[in-house]
Scaffold this motif. Sequence first.
Motif, mmCIF file in Angstrom:
data_model
loop_
_atom_site.group_PDB
_atom_site.id
_atom_site.type_symbol
_atom_site.label_atom_id
_atom_site.label_comp_id
_atom_site.label_asym_id
_atom_site.label_seq_id
_atom_site.Cartn_x
_atom_site.Cartn_y
_atom_site.Cartn_z
ATOM 1 N N ARG A 170 0.845 -1.195 0.000
ATOM 2 C CA ARG A 170 0.000 0.000 0.000
ATOM 3 C C ARG A 170 0.879 1.244 0.000
ATOM 4 O O ARG A 170 1.571 1.524 0.963
ATOM 5 C CB ARG A 170 -0.925 0.013 1.229
ATOM 6 C CG ARG A 170 -1.821 1.240 1.323
ATOM 7 C CD ARG A 170 -2.665 1.166 2.591
ATOM 8 N NE ARG A 170 -3.555 2.315 2.722
ATOM 9 C CZ ARG A 170 -3.227 3.457 3.285
ATOM 10 N NH1 ARG A 170 -2.002 3.612 3.787
ATOM 11 N NH2 ARG A 170 -4.076 4.454 3.369
ATOM 12 N N GLU A 171 0.871 1.975 -1.120
ATOM 13 C CA GLU A 171 1.692 3.171 -1.227
ATOM 14 C C GLU A 171 1.238 4.245 -0.241
ATOM 15 O O GLU A 171 0.041 4.396 0.020
ATOM 16 C CB GLU A 171 1.637 3.738 -2.649
ATOM 17 C CG GLU A 171 2.408 2.925 -3.666
ATOM 18 C CD GLU A 171 2.502 3.632 -5.010
ATOM 19 O OE1 GLU A 171 2.149 4.838 -5.086
ATOM 20 O OE2 GLU A 171 2.927 2.991 -5.991
ATOM 21 N N ALA B 250 8.563 4.458 -4.609
ATOM 22 C CA ALA B 250 7.766 4.096 -5.779
ATOM 23 C C ALA B 250 7.859 5.161 -6.858
ATOM 24 O O ALA B 250 7.921 4.849 -8.054
ATOM 25 C CB ALA B 250 6.305 3.879 -5.366
ATOM 26 N N ALA C 242 6.148 9.007 -3.420
ATOM 27 C CA ALA C 242 5.325 7.889 -2.958
ATOM 28 C C ALA C 242 6.248 6.769 -2.497
ATOM 29 O O ALA C 242 7.218 6.427 -3.177
ATOM 30 C CB ALA C 242 4.409 7.386 -4.068
ATOM 31 N N LEU C 243 5.940 6.212 -1.338
ATOM 32 C CA LEU C 243 6.758 5.160 -0.744
ATOM 33 C C LEU C 243 5.943 3.871 -0.663
ATOM 34 O O LEU C 243 4.741 3.907 -0.377
ATOM 35 C CB LEU C 243 7.222 5.578 0.646
ATOM 36 C CG LEU C 243 7.994 6.902 0.695
ATOM 37 C CD1 LEU C 243 8.188 7.349 2.144
ATOM 38 C CD2 LEU C 243 9.333 6.772 0.004
ATOM 39 N N LEU C 244 6.607 2.747 -0.890
ATOM 40 C CA LEU C 244 5.909 1.462 -0.914
ATOM 41 C C LEU C 244 6.470 0.539 0.154
ATOM 42 O O LEU C 244 7.556 -0.018 -0.005
ATOM 43 C CB LEU C 244 6.067 0.807 -2.289
ATOM 44 C CG LEU C 244 5.326 -0.524 -2.481
ATOM 45 C CD1 LEU C 244 3.811 -0.305 -2.429
ATOM 46 C CD2 LEU C 244 5.725 -1.171 -3.802
ATOM 47 N N GLU D 114 7.083 -2.883 1.975
ATOM 48 C CA GLU D 114 7.099 -4.233 1.401
ATOM 49 C C GLU D 114 6.993 -5.329 2.463
ATOM 50 O O GLU D 114 6.242 -6.284 2.293
ATOM 51 C CB GLU D 114 8.375 -4.429 0.584
ATOM 52 C CG GLU D 114 8.408 -3.527 -0.646
ATOM 53 C CD GLU D 114 9.663 -3.703 -1.483
ATOM 54 O OE1 GLU D 114 9.590 -3.503 -2.703
ATOM 55 O OE2 GLU D 114 10.726 -4.043 -0.907
#
Length: 240
Positions: A16-17, A55, A63-65, A67
Motif C-alpha cells: 500500500r503506497e 515508488a 510515494a513510498l511502498l 514491502e
Amino acid sequence: MSIPRLYLDQPLEAGREVPATPGQAHYLGSVMRRGPGDAVLLFNGRHGEWEGRIAAIRKDRCALLPERQARPQPPQADTRLLVAALKRDAMEWVVEKATELGIGLIQPVFTRRSVADRVNAARLAAIAQEAAEQCERLSLPRIGAPQPLPAVLEAWDGIPLLVGAERGERPPLARAAKGLHAPWAWLVGPEGGFDRVELDDLARRAFVSTAALGPRILRAETAAIAGLTLLQALAGDWTE
C-alpha cells in the motif's frame, strides 16, 4: 550506503503506497540523491518498522511502498521527563537526547526561575522526530504543551516523580531509584534551581521523591540527561 529512515503518520501495510511529506521528498531526492526503486525504512509508531522502496519521486512529491515488516512494534514504557523551560539551544538538545534515550513524554514546565518564558512545541516535535529517525527508535516521544509546574502537579496521575535537587541533604539518585520500575518520571528545575515555595509544594506530595546527582552543581540540561541515563540503566529499558 545507508538506507534513509523516515517517520510517517500513515498506516503501513505491504503493497500500500503512502505519500511522503514535501520535506521528506526533498530530503530523499535532493539531499540523499535517491530515486525510484531505492530502499527506505519506514515507521509510524504503531506498526513497527518496514522495509520499503521509493515508488515515485519528483521535486516535493514522493510515494513510498512498504514491502515487509522488519521489526514489530514494542510496547512503550511510561517514562517521562519534566524539565523547566530552558533557552532554545539547550531545550532542543535536551529533547534530542531524551528521544535517543527512549523517553515516552517530554513535558516542558514553567517555574518561578525559568530562564525562558515560551517554548516552541512544534519545533521540539520536529527535533524529536529527526532524532527518532536517526537512533532507530520505533516511536516518537510526546511533547507536552508547556504548562506551569503547579498545574502539572495538580493534574498528576500519581506515578513516581523523582526530582533533581542540588541543595540540602538528598539521597543519591541511584539509591532513590532502588527497586523502581516504569512508570516513572524525572523532574529537573531551571538553572537557578527551584525556589522555596516550589520545594515545599513538591515535598508535600506523596508521589514525589527528591534526589541528588553527585557533589557538583550541574547545568539544567546536564542534570536532565544524566538523570535519565541513570534511570534508564536502573529502571528502564536498558535492563532488558
